[in-house]
Design a protein around this motif. Structure first.
Motif, PDB file in Angstrom:
ATOM      1  N   ASP A  92       0.735  -1.309  -0.309  1.00  0.00           N
ATOM      2  CA  ASP A  92       0.057  -0.036  -0.110  1.00  0.00           C
ATOM      3  C   ASP A  92       0.991   1.261  -0.110  1.00  0.00           C
ATOM      4  N   PRO A  93       0.941   1.922  -0.575  1.00  0.00           N
ATOM      5  CA  PRO A  93       1.480   3.154  -0.540  1.00  0.00           C
ATOM      6  C   PRO A  93       1.647   4.093  -0.028  1.00  0.00           C
ATOM      7  N   SER A  94       0.718   3.871   1.158  1.00  0.00           N
ATOM      8  CA  SER A  94       0.809   4.725   1.803  1.00  0.00           C
ATOM      9  C   SER A  94       1.352   4.344   3.202  1.00  0.00           C
ATOM     10  N   CYS A  95       1.899   2.892   3.539  1.00  0.00           N
ATOM     11  CA  CYS A  95       2.953   2.286   4.416  1.00  0.00           C
ATOM     12  C   CYS A  95       4.734   2.008   3.898  1.00  0.00           C
ATOM     13  N   ALA A  96       4.793   3.190   4.379  1.00  0.00           N
ATOM     14  CA  ALA A  96       6.255   3.905   4.098  1.00  0.00           C
ATOM     15  C   ALA A  96       6.944   4.371   5.366  1.00  0.00           C
ATOM     16  N   ALA A  97       6.990   3.770   6.041  1.00  0.00           N
ATOM     17  CA  ALA A  97       7.361   3.839   7.466  1.00  0.00           C
ATOM     18  C   ALA A  97       9.046   3.565   7.235  1.00  0.00           C
ATOM     19  N   HIS A  98       9.500   2.286   7.109  1.00  0.00           N
ATOM     20  CA  HIS A  98      10.904   1.463   7.488  1.00  0.00           C
ATOM     21  C   HIS A  98      11.377   0.835   5.798  1.00  0.00           C
ATOM     22  N   LEU A  99      12.572  -0.038   6.274  1.00  0.00           N
ATOM     23  CA  LEU A  99      13.267  -0.987   5.216  1.00  0.00           C
ATOM     24  C   LEU A  99      12.141  -1.954   4.474  1.00  0.00           C
ATOM     25  N   HIS A 100      11.186  -2.081   4.503  1.00  0.00           N
ATOM     26  CA  HIS A 100      10.297  -2.861   4.521  1.00  0.00           C
ATOM     27  C   HIS A 100       9.549  -3.079   3.504  1.00  0.00           C
ATOM     28  N   CYS A 101       9.943  -3.920   2.749  1.00  0.00           N
ATOM     29  CA  CYS A 101       9.791  -3.171   0.898  1.00  0.00           C
ATOM     30  C   CYS A 101       8.475  -4.192   0.658  1.00  0.00           C
ATOM     31  N   ASN A 122       5.642  15.658  16.794  1.00  0.00           N
ATOM     32  CA  ASN A 122       5.446  14.736  15.537  1.00  0.00           C
ATOM     33  C   ASN A 122       5.618  13.370  15.867  1.00  0.00           C
ATOM     34  N   ALA A 123       5.929  13.012  17.133  1.00  0.00           N
ATOM     35  CA  ALA A 123       5.272  11.851  17.456  1.00  0.00           C
ATOM     36  C   ALA A 123       3.824  11.249  17.696  1.00  0.00           C
ATOM     37  N   ALA A 124       3.218  11.938  18.448  1.00  0.00           N
ATOM     38  CA  ALA A 124       2.160  12.168  18.493  1.00  0.00           C
ATOM     39  C   ALA A 124       1.234  12.355  16.821  1.00  0.00           C
ATOM     40  N   LEU A 125       1.703  13.232  15.701  1.00  0.00           N
ATOM     41  CA  LEU A 125       0.907  12.502  14.651  1.00  0.00           C
ATOM     42  C   LEU A 125       0.728  11.461  13.959  1.00  0.00           C
ATOM     43  N   ARG A 126       2.079  10.876  14.424  1.00  0.00           N
ATOM     44  CA  ARG A 126       2.330   9.512  13.975  1.00  0.00           C
ATOM     45  C   ARG A 126       1.418   8.817  14.321  1.00  0.00           C
ATOM     46  N   ARG A 127       1.201   8.576  15.498  1.00  0.00           N
ATOM     47  CA  ARG A 127       1.055   7.897  15.969  1.00  0.00           C
ATOM     48  C   ARG A 127      -0.632   7.891  15.463  1.00  0.00           C
ATOM     49  N   ARG A 128      -1.582   8.950  15.486  1.00  0.00           N
ATOM     50  CA  ARG A 128      -2.561   9.132  15.019  1.00  0.00           C
ATOM     51  C   ARG A 128      -3.204   9.018  13.426  1.00  0.00           C
ATOM     52  N   LEU A 129      -1.409   8.857  12.842  1.00  0.00           N
ATOM     53  CA  LEU A 129      -2.300   8.304  11.341  1.00  0.00           C
ATOM     54  C   LEU A 129      -2.200   6.905  11.466  1.00  0.00           C
ATOM     55  N   LEU A 130      -1.358   6.106  12.691  1.00  0.00           N
ATOM     56  CA  LEU A 130      -1.639   4.249  12.911  1.00  0.00           C
ATOM     57  C   LEU A 130      -2.853   4.134  13.659  1.00  0.00           C
ATOM     58  N   ARG A 131      -3.241   4.681  14.489  1.00  0.00           N
ATOM     59  CA  ARG A 131      -4.506   4.691  15.175  1.00  0.00           C
ATOM     60  C   ARG A 131      -5.528   4.413  14.562  1.00  0.00           C
ATOM     61  N   ALA A 132      -5.494   5.504  12.979  1.00  0.00           N
ATOM     62  CA  ALA A 132      -6.602   5.992  12.295  1.00  0.00           C
ATOM     63  C   ALA A 132      -6.311   4.870  10.996  1.00  0.00           C
ATOM     64  N   GLY A 133      -5.290   4.173  11.057  1.00  0.00           N
ATOM     65  CA  GLY A 133      -5.539   3.548  10.074  1.00  0.00           C
ATOM     66  C   GLY A 133      -5.186   3.709   8.986  1.00  0.00           C
ATOM     67  N   SER A 134      -4.558   5.056   8.262  1.00  0.00           N
ATOM     68  CA  SER A 134      -4.494   5.959   7.673  1.00  0.00           C
ATOM     69  C   SER A 134      -3.214   5.599   6.878  1.00  0.00           C
ATOM     70  N   ALA A 135      -2.027   5.779   7.380  1.00  0.00           N
ATOM     71  CA  ALA A 135      -0.572   5.884   6.658  1.00  0.00           C
ATOM     72  C   ALA A 135       0.154   5.200   8.217  1.00  0.00           C
ATOM     73  N   VAL A 136       0.948   4.587   7.517  1.00  0.00           N
ATOM     74  CA  VAL A 136       2.636   4.406   7.928  1.00  0.00           C
ATOM     75  C   VAL A 136       3.735   5.204   7.452  1.00  0.00           C
TER      76      VAL A 136
END
Lengths: 533, 533
Positions: free
Chosen positions: B134-143, B477-491
């Protein structure tokens, strides 16, 4: 398929493939998808076409996977038919030449396209494999995987979870924790206080046990150092004790950890290849240096011998040595009502190695490392800004990073979980019992055959024996095994006992039948007679 | 699929599954195969039925695999649709509860049957995954793995070759040797004199490089010991030098090897996060103890920075230190005509780590360890009666046992070989370039957005940035990242620079488009604004 005594003409692996300069696959032209435009030898079309770089995941992944999995399955079937036995016939150098010629360049400037490469190389792999799914392939602790496990492996590979952070593997993180709890219960640990991790296999699991033992011993030593921080170059000499018949990875791991192979003190075994607890007591009392670890074996590679775990645990505890049990092979007995009691005492260990790619019928890798006390893993804990920042953990995001020596780590949990839920403990146990029955049958047949000698009654699923109707048993047994390999008719194991060459059947195929074993033994006898001429 | 700024209602992973006491899967009843008799909740039927224990190999393997792979694919599609985004929405503890409830007992006494377990758990895994496809999953060197690689993985899993002996992997033994030769050529080694092995990933590859360096340094030291035999507890203090921004596995590995984390001397970096060769020279000159290894990084995890390899190689050689290059991430640039020159000097290293499960689009594991001189691996050689007896080697049977720290070892070679032959160097390079282009596009958009700050121009495919329209950037920044995770909308990834929290996009999806990146950044800005309220 019964073992075949008559050598087949040597298989040329991939011999039907085109030469590498024309890398268009063969196969049934009616079944095969049309070759991709860019597999045209002229090589003028653009590469890669969109579909060659299609992803396995995302919303369209399954649609992209379906036709490619069809190609894989057809090529697997074609390759197996071409091989027509447990292993390709031929000499190894000839086979290697065949593979190289058939594969061609593995990184051409211009690719052949996904379908062509997949079909071509899968046929080469299948026709050139030692297939443990063939009942005549019975050399090693190299199990035939269950179809359900392979289908689960495919799903995990498509999603590619990595267990080094939650946000790469939300569900897999939970599943691994669940599975480790179940396996901890199986070995007799209290699931709530135990922990562990999945590994690449018994060698890595044993390494983890030895690492934790090394560092615990040094932390508790007089004039203690913090070994993870300070190293061990100024530390007291540590010792590791294991049976003479323990796996060779104990010595190797001691070298990796800086203890040196000479740190390992081999303890004598009884006539059943089991560590003698009295000899262990004596070795611990006499040993110079700190006895960091005792490593017991539950299922030696050859005899399948299981050390007397309960008695060893008492001795180890008395000497304050960490007890690690290498149950990579024998752990599978825990599924079986008939055999589980062989591992009595396992619950008193500090850590244990299991391999579900042995008696567990999983594709490699399916290694498991368990510790009785979760806090034993604390020294591996690590805070990494990009993986497990403290405020994420406070917000409830778990991290398995500190359970492993690795960083990126595949979800081997998934195939194991699917298989265990599919078969249940009864079903897994029945597979173990079936293999054990085959080994007992083999032992009876060997005992009844005047040309064969049985080394010992089988404990698990291995049978050590040799061909004896010869004046030169070492040469003949070694040669008959290679004869069977070259003929492509059987894959039989070998080992040494007291410096002599013996053969071994490692029976891990629960679909094999008694007449398959009979045919394998008949093939050994026939090959022995031919070698002795 | 574009990133979604609006939180979805939390996904209950597997919420559609039956409760664990009735472990019959749901799914489309018209498509699904009939449930196995023994998945009857009454549990009275025998387990396992023949088909549940069907093997993936042998002559009938493909026929047994086909219906199960169909189940996997359907469940993958169902699970992805249920997830409906890059990651399941919800809090981690809530998601974990959902997984546990939906899976039920992972080792029931009586199994549910293969089809039921596979369908049920695959849906749970898919709906609960962070899907890099999924193009919105872009956190890690996890191809996101390529479909062709996953189809190849399936074939290898079905045959289950293990590379610790020839008679478990005839064709795979040849293929691994071939592939390592090709990759050796790619890094600039002479294929005929180089060697290597496939590994579980960069951490293990770095461990191998450090192990060989440790033992070579001690063998060459005055009053030398044979470290593999004697251990290092009485050895001189060794040192390992790497940049301040090298991967944390360098320190961890130093601890595993008994050198201790304090053996690692971090060398300052320039403003582009690259090791400063002059600072390295100074550190080597001043270092107390023997400088066993210099570890250069080609592609740091966050900045993608590539150390100046040619200059570092000269310094390391002058000080007789082993040069290992961690190119786990940056090695993928070698496929690209545009980027390959960033790794100039790599050929002068003694060993190198590559990870094809990063810029290589393989499922984990696809690690590679290469040495410039094959004889560097000699200290790992091991003669084992049951794996590589001397007379078998004399008869031409090759053994890769001594190339690895492991024993049982899966044929990760196969999927890599199929993929490289399918795409060719041009095709692989184009995928690298596409990801690089996406990173440059992201950098331009970040620079143009007044609410965002770019840390540095991207070197490879990562972009480090943060949301700045706030007085409390670390918390937000830390919280917005977790907010996106909780929303399931972006990694989205995160890291630290000079103690401050930054965000990161790791762009490894060659099917993503610029508007996917735009949507991801818009989601970050929207989440930042919400967190700042």
């Amino acid at each position: 398929m019964p073992a075949r005594c008559n050598p087949r003409p040597p298989t040329r692996v991939g011999a039907e493939e085109q030469p590498p300069t024309h890398p268009v696959p063969t196969g049934d032209p009616e079944d095969a998808p049309p070759p991709a435009a860019h597999s045209d030898p002229a090589g003028s079309a653009p590469v890669p076409a969109a579909d060659d770089a299609a992803l396995a995941g995302g919303s369209t992944g399954p649609d992209h996977l379906r036709p490619l999995l069809d190609v894989s399955l057809r090529a697997l079937a074609d390759g197996a038919a071409h091989r027509n036995g447990p292993i390709p016939a031929g000499d190894p150098s000839e086979l290697a030449d065949g593979v190289r010629a058939a594969t061609g360049d593995l990184l051409p400037d211009t690719g052949t396209g996904a379908t062509a490469a997949l079909e071509q190389l899968t046929r080469i792999l299948a026709s050139g494999s030692a297939d443990p799914g063939d009942p005549s392939c019975a050399a090693h602790l190299h199990c035939p995987p269950l179809a359900v496990a392979v289908a689960a492996e495919t799903a995990a590979a498509a999603l590619n979870p990595s267990l080094d952070s939650w946000d790469q593997a939300p569900a897999a993180t939970t599943m691994e924790t669940q599975l480790l709890g179940v396996l901890a219960g199986l070995v007799g640990y209290h699931p709530a206080s135990a922990s562990g991790v999945l590994t690449s296999g018994g060698t890595e699991s044993n390494l983890m046990g030895m690492l934790l033992a090394r560092d615990a011993a040094l932390r508790n030593a007089p004039g203690a150092v913090e070994p993870a921080r300070d190293g061990i170059t100024a530390a007291p000499r540590l010792r590791v004790l294991c049976s003479q018949e323990a796996h060779f990875s104990v010595q190797r791991n001691a070298a990796f950890l800086g203890l040196g192979e000479s740190a390992v003190i081999p303890v004598p075994v009884d006539q059943h290849h089991r560590m003698d607890p009295a000899a262990l007591e004596q070795a611990l009392t006499r040993c110079r240096g700190i006895p960091a670890a005792v490593i017991a074996t539950a299922g030696t590679t050859d005899a399948g011998a299981i050390d007397p775990l309960a008695r060893i645990a008492k001795v180890a505890r008395r000497h304050r040595a960490w007890l690690h049990v290498d149950a990579a092979y024998g752990g599978g007995a825990l599924f079986s009502q008939r055999l589980a009691s062989l591992l009595d005492g396992l619950a008193a260990s500090d850590s244990v190695a299991l391999d579900l790619h042995k008696l567990g019928w999983q594709p490699v890798a399916s290694g498991v490392f368990l510790t009785r006390q979760a806090q034993s893993l604390d020294p591996l804990a690590r805070r990494v800004a990009y993986l497990n920042p403290a405020d994420d953990e406070e917000a409830g995001y778990p991290s398995l990073l500190g359970n492993s020596m690795r960083t990126t780590r595949r979800a081997d949990v998934f195939k194991i979980a699917v298989t265990m839920r599919a078969l249940g403990r009864d079903g897994m146990g029945r597979l173990t019992d079936t293999c054990h029955d085959l080994a007992r049958h083999a032992a009876r047949r060997i005992t009844a055959d005047p040309a064969l000698q049985l080394a010992a009654d089988p404990v698990l699923t291995t049978v050590v024996f040799r061909y004896t109707d010869t004046r030169d048993p070492d040469r003949v047994n070694a040669a008959l095994r290679r004869r069977l390999l070259r003929a492509g008719s059987a894959v039989v194991g070998r080992t040494e006992l007291d410096g002599a060459v013996w053969l071994k059947l490692t029976l891990l195929n629960p679909q094999a039948r008694q007449n398959d074993v009979d045919a394998l033994l008949a093939a050994v006898v026939a090959a022995g007679a031919e070698e002795d001429q």
